[in-house]
Design a protein around this motif. Structure first.
Motif, PDB file in Angstrom:
ATOM      1  N   ASN A   3      -4.910  -5.713   2.354  1.00  0.00           N
ATOM      2  CA  ASN A   3      -4.621  -6.014   1.020  1.00  0.00           C
ATOM      3  C   ASN A   3      -4.045  -7.485   0.983  1.00  0.00           C
ATOM      4  OD1 ASN A   3      -1.321  -6.210   1.702  1.00  0.00           O
ATOM      5  ND2 ASN A   3      -1.977  -4.569   2.857  1.00  0.00           N
ATOM      6  N   THR A   5      -1.342  -9.299   0.038  1.00  0.00           N
ATOM      7  CA  THR A   5       0.044  -9.612  -0.342  1.00  0.00           C
ATOM      8  C   THR A   5       0.461 -10.175   0.853  1.00  0.00           C
ATOM      9  OG1 THR A   5       0.652  -7.381   0.218  1.00  0.00           O
ATOM     10  CG2 THR A   5       0.719  -7.846  -2.060  1.00  0.00           C
ATOM     11  N   THR A  35      -0.586 -12.714   5.995  1.00  0.00           N
ATOM     12  CA  THR A  35      -1.185 -11.953   4.825  1.00  0.00           C
ATOM     13  C   THR A  35      -1.391 -10.434   5.150  1.00  0.00           C
ATOM     14  OG1 THR A  35      -1.943 -14.003   3.773  1.00  0.00           O
ATOM     15  CG2 THR A  35      -2.896 -11.933   3.037  1.00  0.00           C
TER      16      THR A  35
END
Ligand code: ADP
Ligand code: MG
Length: 248
Positions: A3, A5, A35
């Motif tokens: 992911n 984010t 990240t």
């Protein structure tokens, strides 16, 4: 699996030790992010602030100035109890010394973080965690019956059993020979690739850093260089050497 984010963020993170003329600035206005689903290696000469960066990013230590957040939670806004709970629930640690409890089996060691959190670990989960690091068949063995590399893999399984947002490792292969280091690094790479785990690892070994997706090079508490993507050990070693020449 990955992911995108940012699981950990640092803004002008500064850490000073001591006061007055003896003040040491161990971390000097570091701004960076880790990240989700990525593997970062932190390198740099001895005393460059690698462990300090790890400790501040993990909430083991507080920054003197600047800001750190994990999963969007500002660590500076948390009291000691809340910080301890956040570490327990969202952060995993692996250190150079494996720190396994010698009287407990591998399985019981992996169960410890859940027990400390008041959760009763299921055998299937413990077995799955050990299987992830290639030790599904060694659950009943005590640390003294395992090699150094196997003990460190148990420590990784223990760090991951709570499904932390981020796993921090400080020189996890520092006490291991080349072959067992490779076993440990392969497992760390696996948890990133297969489970989207976020890993931040301090190392002084370019061959270890070559397993990462990104290399941060620290000098005097600052990010002096950064390599993106998988980079070969020789290139990493050359960039390290260039840094050390500048530092002299
Ligand atoms: P590294 O892990 O890169 O070897 P550290 O983060 O351990 O470096 O240390 C960075 C600098 O901060 C060094 O100069 C070190 O002596 C200093 N330092 C680290 N921890 C402390 C402490 N608890 N008290 C005083 N100085 C410290
Ligand atoms: Mg260190």
């Amino acid at each position: 699996m990955t992911n995108s984010t940012d699981v950990v963020r640092l803004w002008s993170a500064t850490k000073r030790y001591g006061s007055g003329p003896r003040t040491v600035t161990a971390l000097d206005q570091v701004t960076t992010t880790f990240t989700g689903g990525t593997f970062t290696a932190v390198m740099g000469p001895s005393g460059s602030g690698k462990s300090t960066l790890l400790h501040c990013a993990a909430g083991l230590d507080r920054v003197s100035e600047g800001k750190v957040d994990i999963d969007g939670i500002d660590l500076g806004g948390l009291g000691e109890t809340a910080l301890t709970l956040l570490r327990r629930d969202r952060v995993g640690f692996v250190f150079q010394a494996f720190n396994l409890v010698s009287a407990l089996t591998a399985e019981q060691n992996v169960a410890l973080p859940l027990r400390l959190a008041g959760r009763e670990p299921g055998r299937a989960d413990l077995l799955a965690a050990l299987t992830e690091v290639g030790l599904g068949h060694r659950g009943r063995h005590r640390p003294s019956e395992l090699s150094g590399g196997e003990q460190q893999r148990v420590a990784i399984a223990r760090a991951l059993i709570t499904r932390p947002a981020v796993l921090f490792a400080d020189e996890p292969t520092g006490a291991l020979d080349t072959k067992t280091s490779r076993d440990v690094l392969t497992r760390l790479r696996d948890v990133v690739d297969r489970h989207g785990q976020t890993v931040v690892m301090v190392t002084h070994d370019p061959a270890a850093a070559a397993y990462a997706d990104r290399v941060l090079l620290l000098a005097d508490g600052r990010i002096a260089d950064e390599l993106h993507g998988r980079t070969g050990a020789e290139t990493i070693a050359a960039r390290m050497a260039a840094l050390e020449v500048v530092a002299c």
